[in-house]
Design a protein around this motif. Sequence first.
Motif, PDB file in Angstrom:
ATOM      1  N   SER A 218       0.813  -1.215   0.000  1.00  0.00           N
ATOM      2  CA  SER A 218       0.000   0.000   0.000  1.00  0.00           C
ATOM      3  C   SER A 218       0.846   1.265   0.000  1.00  0.00           C
TER       4      SER A 218
ATOM      5  N   GLY B  24      -1.034   6.762  -2.975  1.00  0.00           N
ATOM      6  CA  GLY B  24      -1.139   8.036  -2.263  1.00  0.00           C
ATOM      7  C   GLY B  24      -2.514   8.642  -2.473  1.00  0.00           C
ATOM      8  N   TRP B  25      -2.792   9.731  -1.754  1.00  0.00           N
ATOM      9  CA  TRP B  25      -4.056  10.438  -1.963  1.00  0.00           C
ATOM     10  C   TRP B  25      -3.932  11.904  -1.632  1.00  0.00           C
TER      11      TRP B  25
ATOM     12  N   LEU C  88      -0.224   5.129   1.585  1.00  0.00           N
ATOM     13  CA  LEU C  88      -1.492   5.217   2.322  1.00  0.00           C
ATOM     14  C   LEU C  88      -1.529   4.130   3.389  1.00  0.00           C
TER      15      LEU C  88
ATOM     16  N   GLN D  99      -3.365   7.263   7.128  1.00  0.00           N
ATOM     17  CA  GLN D  99      -3.300   8.707   6.905  1.00  0.00           C
ATOM     18  C   GLN D  99      -4.671   9.331   7.108  1.00  0.00           C
TER      19      GLN D  99
ATOM     20  N   LEU E 181      -7.017   9.605  -5.662  1.00  0.00           N
ATOM     21  CA  LEU E 181      -6.086   8.505  -5.436  1.00  0.00           C
ATOM     22  C   LEU E 181      -5.057   8.463  -6.565  1.00  0.00           C
TER      23      LEU E 181
ATOM     24  N   LEU F 154      -9.408  -0.363   0.779  1.00  0.00           N
ATOM     25  CA  LEU F 154      -9.153   0.876   1.501  1.00  0.00           C
ATOM     26  C   LEU F 154     -10.145   0.962   2.658  1.00  0.00           C
TER      27      LEU F 154
END
Length: 209
Positions: free
Chosen positions: A120, A124-125, A159, A162, A184, A201
Amino acid sequence: MRPPTTTRLIAASALGLALAAAAVAPASADPAGDAGIDVNVTIDDTGTPGRLSMTVAANNGVTLTENGSDAAARQFTGVTPTVTITDTRRPQDIPAGSFWAVVGQASEFTPTGGGTGFGSEHLGWKPRLLTGTTTGAVAPGEPVSSVISDGTGAPAVGLRGQELLVSTANAADETGSWDVNADLVLRTPADVRAGQYRSTLTLSLFDQS
């Protein structure tokens, strides 16, 4: 990021009032007359206790599509469904210093046909608050990048726990309802094995009281 804490369940209790009538022995003679005493009570409506809750818009999951790949990485993007946080508690009922946070944690990406996937940390986001706040006491989490940096300057940590949305250190400063989502961005090595991959997620709402 503040460390997430275990969600507390605040139990409501009701105070019951019982009215008991004492038995009176019958008089030996007929009463000369009767007297009545009215008994009255006013029971106030305590109302429905407020609560802090999270809902996710109906969805069929998120399918990431290739967008922005370069020599350094294959890049895939998408957008989460809208997440709604609602706080209907009265400010005076929220302990001083309480705060809440929605935290996202992605699982490893595993190939549907079996075999080795990737972690994972490649996802990122960038959280985005879709509704305004009256006091600024609620804010989206900070963007994070894949461990293969996207060049935006966001921390390249992936991620793995976070914040998506967070209140200030005193949740009583603002109550209401807020919508949030996140862009995302998945960045994998350029030579990643072709195939279909799946990850979960998980969003968790923590209330620190």
